[in-house]
Design an enzyme around this catalytic site. Structure first.
Site, mmCIF file in Angstrom:
data_model
loop_
_atom_site.group_PDB
_atom_site.id
_atom_site.type_symbol
_atom_site.label_atom_id
_atom_site.label_comp_id
_atom_site.label_asym_id
_atom_site.label_seq_id
_atom_site.Cartn_x
_atom_site.Cartn_y
_atom_site.Cartn_z
ATOM 1 N N CYS A 1 -2.983 -0.002 0.640
ATOM 2 C CA CYS A 1 -2.282 -1.007 1.446
ATOM 3 C C CYS A 1 -1.751 -0.407 2.745
ATOM 4 O O CYS A 1 -1.617 -1.109 3.748
ATOM 5 C CB CYS A 1 -1.151 -1.641 0.650
ATOM 6 S SG CYS A 1 0.011 -0.447 -0.050
ATOM 7 N N HIS B 1 4.828 -0.339 -1.505
ATOM 8 C CA HIS B 1 3.781 -1.226 -0.997
ATOM 9 C C HIS B 1 3.988 -1.488 0.484
ATOM 10 O O HIS B 1 5.114 -1.623 0.961
ATOM 11 C CB HIS B 1 3.819 -2.550 -1.772
ATOM 12 C CG HIS B 1 2.671 -3.452 -1.486
ATOM 13 N ND1 HIS B 1 1.363 -3.091 -1.703
ATOM 14 C CD2 HIS B 1 2.623 -4.721 -1.001
ATOM 15 C CE1 HIS B 1 0.556 -4.096 -1.370
ATOM 16 N NE2 HIS B 1 1.302 -5.086 -0.939
#
Length: 806
Positions: free
Chosen positions: A313, A756
């Site tokens: 990510c 994330h």
């Protein structure tokens, strides 16, 4: 069955385990085996080429002279349940991955481009090759396996483990944490047999950190996760003293000591690695708005998502931000330009950047996914499937110790690395393509450092070319009231809150004048002021907001809110006035500081952080010099890697960058750079600008293609300014320095190596009523939606991208 002379005459063979087989998507575009026409895999070199309207498979066959290919088409199986049949029960006793055969129906057909026939019999040599292609690991899977392969080693704590007298450890339903009732995510202390639940943050499994607390109380460093035990001896073993995953060569014996027969064990819980990947893949980064309503998905050109390849990510967020900029879009999205013949397009950075640009900006792939289930928040409309940039990820990470892995990485470090690779690739691209320009030029600007003697008032100016600004965020905790300090039922510490700061305050501190102790060669005084201000301003201003502090010797990210002026971020106050009329400049050969040790001034904040971790000052200065004098984490890594260097404790003795020193370049290093294709004059200048560091000199050369160089007889005192047409040092920047915020990369988690990343980008969202209206768009891996949380997330962004107003 059709016949073809090439089928028997061609020099083909099945793929070896080391061969890359591109049978998932085209190496030039993102058309794949899941599209109706399928994908053509070359039977000669295993290149994947689309066979739809773009015919990259045909073009490869013609350019390479490889006539035979197997067309592979894949369709998702639809699972049918009889009426009234309950869903299949998920068992905890074993974890089984769904195979490709269980998920898809696959069809294949061999054809010859030269003869123009299909339906060639899959027998003999052709049959062996086709069978090998279908069974081989895909390129993406092969690279994933390589990246996850880590050489787990034993340590002194596992090798010299001493165990207390044996006793029977409760197992099954009787086993639970000794400090709470949790029966899952249990870690067995191999020294004393204590059962403690895992860390609270591991994948949200509900641990209360009692295993770690036991380690701190008992000084027993080694523990094994019971649910990860398998009959073949695999298990998660963690050494808290080393703070690393380890192996225990005597694990079977150590477990038998506590009455555990490993031969009877069945894995019931995911490993640490599996949990990290799953957490990253399934992390819902608030895909609902503040009212609990599902965010509106967006599709089409400029609204295409990127699949998470495990822990990628950080890469997806940076790519979305870069390709939203006109410089990158115009440079790499060229739908009408034919890519010239390239033997291995999957290994060419230019081709892969064009592939990603086409995927993100063409609109071909940003459609609702046919095999993606509808979101729980938006049940009537599924998210898109997203694109898998596996080939680009491989090229970016190739040869890099961090980015070549499948672990989470620092998004800002990835940005710097990618910009460096893009700049390096321009020279090769200029010989193959028209109108090639370096898009990274839009990021470049010059900072002017002024050293001013407090005694005689004379000044020394130095100009450094930069592509970003990394600023520290002041960390000030807000006081907690008595009720917050008392804690809840689980005695959990209340979440700390921090005093908000503005991004302008962070830049104020970065550009503020500071006192440094240097010897003035003009008057002998020891005190100087040092200040860095902008000499020129970039088109794209990238700012990294560092919210880190050292907690228990570990850099920890803190959620400090940073307030940003979105529409008009004015940098005029930070413009350097240059040498003022009443200031006299120190002569070129009389630098501040009579000794070489004064030529390099370490970053004060980074130096303080390193010294607070216990490293000697001389080592810290050497590490900062070797890693660019900005990033304490990179310097820390350098220190660990160079502990055994014979000169690690020798005071730094090199001339400073930016033309501060007058030492001549090492002839051997000039010769080595010459063997790499760099002319001697510019090699000498690069070594002078980087203090003689070879690796930094190479980076400098690629980012200064117009450098004039230094003649051999001029030595280190020659003129080192860039060529007149080089933007940066010679051009006068008189335009207003007003910026607007265009995109941000946000990170959620306590460490840049976990958690994330997502990106928010301001884009024109199709709306007939407001055609010029810009709105924040959230890019969360393959999910693209209107970013309802952008205003809140803007306060916690990790990277800010501003654009200069014209």
């Amino acid at each position: 069955m059709a016949t073809c002379p090439h089928a028997s005459a061609a020099d083909i063979r099945p793929p070896k385990p080391s061969d890359n087989v591109y049978r998932e998507d085209c190496t030039v575009c993102f058309d794949s085996i899941d599209d109706a026409p399928g994908l053509d895999v070359c039977l000669h070199c295993f290149n994947g080429g689309c066979c739809g309207e773009r015919i990259h498979g045909r073009l490869h066959a013609q350019q390479a002279g490889h006539p035979l290919a197997v067309n592979i088409r894949r369709t998702r199986k639809r699972k049918q349940r009889a009426e009234g049949e309950p869903p299949e029960k998920i068992s905890k006793l074993a974890i089984k991955a769904e195979t490709e055969e269980e998920k898809y129906d696959t069809q294949s057909d061999v054809h010859c481009y030269e003869c123009g026939v299909g339906g060639i019999a899959k027998e003999g040599k052709v049959g062996e090759v086709v069978d090998g292609v279908l069974k081989a690991n895909t390129f993406a899977k092969q690279e994933e396996v390589k990246a996850w392969e880590q050489e787990m080693t034993a340590c002194e704590h596992t090798l010299c483990l001493e165990q207390e007298p044996p006793r029977q450890i409760p197992s099954g339903d009787l086993g639970h944490c000794t400090k709470c009732d949790l029966k899952e995510n249990l870690w067995l202390c191999l020294a004393c047999g204590n059962l403690g639940c895992g860390r609270t943050q591991w994948g949200g499994t509900g641990g209360n950190n009692h295993g770690v607390e036991h380690t701190k109380e008992s000084n027993h460093p080694v523990a094994v996760k019971l649910g990860s035990l398998t009959a073949d001896g695999n298990a998660d073993i963690y050494c808290y003293a080393c703070d690393e995953e380890r192996v225990d060569p005597e694990l079977v014996t150590h477990l038998q000591h506590w009455g555990i027969n490993i031969a009877d064990r069945v894995k019931t819980e995911k490993s640490i690695t599996e949990m990290q990947i799953e957490q990253n893949l399934t992390w819902e980064f608030r895909m609902v708005d503040e009212k609990g309503q599902g965010m509106k998905p967006l599709f089409g050109a400029g609204f295409t998502g990127l699949k998470n390849l495990g822990n990628s990510c950080y890469l997806a967020s940076v790519l979305q931000s870069l390709f939203a900029m006109p410089e990158f879009a115009h440079r790499y999205y060229r739908p009408d330009e034919m890519i010239p013949p390239i033997a291995k397009p999957a290994e060419d950075l230019e081709v892969q950047l064009r592939k990603v640009a086409d995927g993100l900006l063409s609109g071909r792939y940003g459609q609702p996914g046919s095999d993606v289930q509808a979101s729980e928040e938006v049940p009537e409309q599924p998210w898109q499937s997203g694109l898998a940039p596996a080939m680009l990820k491989h090229l970016i990470g190739r040869g890099h110790s961090e980015f070549s892995t499948m672990r989470q990485q620092d998004g800002f470090e990835l940005l710097l690395h990618l910009l460096k690779l893009v700049t390096r690739s321009q020279a090769a691209a200029q010989g193959q393509y028209k109108d090639v320009s370096d898009p990274v030029e839009a990021f470049r600007f010059c900072m002017e450092q002024k050293l001013k003697c407090l005694g005689c008032g004379k000044v020394k100016l130095r100009t450094d070319e930069m592509e970003n600004l990394s600023v520290a965020v002041p960390i000030k905790r807000l006081p907690q009231d008595a009720s917050a300090k008392s804690g809840g039922d689980n005695d959990e510490e209340s979440k700390e809150e921090f005093e908000p700061v503005t991004l302008r305050q962070c830049i104020d501190e970065f550009t503020a004048a500071e006192h440094v102790e240097l010897n003035c060669a003009g008057c002998g005084n020891k005190g100087f002021t040092k200040q860095q201000l902008f000499k020129t301003f970039p088109t794209i201003f990238a700012v990294n907001a560092r919210r880190f502090e050292i907690v228990n010797w570990v850099p920890t990210k803190q959620d400090v809110p940073v307030i940003v002026d979105e529409e008009d971020f004015d940098l005029e106050a930070y413009r350097s006035p240059g040498k003022l009329p009443d200031e006299e400049e120190l002569p070129e050969d009389q630098d501040a500081g009579s000794g070489a040790s004064a030529a390099f001034v370490p970053n004060e904040m980074a130096l303080e952080m390193l010294m607070s971790m216990g490293f000697p000052k001389v080592r810290c200065e050497r590490a900062l010099h070797a890693t660019g004098n900005q990033d304490p984490e990179a310097a820390t890594q350098w220190l660990f890697e160079h502990m055994e260097d014979p000169d690690i404790d020798t005071p730094l003795s090199v001339p400073g960058g930016g033309g501060a020193g007058n030492a001549s370049a090492d002839p051997e290093k000039v010769e080595n750079l010459g063997m790499m294709g760099f002319a001697a004059p510019v090699a000498r200048q690069a070594l002078k600008e980087t203090g003689g560091d070879m690796e930094r000199a190479v980076d400098w050369l690629f980012s200064h293609p117009d450098a004039q160089g230094i003649s051999e007889d001029a030595g280190g005192s020659a003129e080192t300014t860039a060529a007149p047409d080089s933007p940066g040092k010679m051009e006068v920047d008189n335009k207003p320095a007003h910026y607007s915020l265009k995109s941000i990369v946000c990170h959620k988690g306590s460490s840049i190596h976990a958690g994330h990343y997502v990106a928010f980008v301001r884009k024109n969202v199709p709306d007939p009523a407001h055609p010029d209206n810009e709105e924040w768009v959230l890019f969360n891996d393959e999910k693209v939606a209107l970013g309802a949380d952008a205003e809140e997330m803007k306060k916690f962004a990790y990277i800010y991208f501003f654009r200069r107003k014209v």
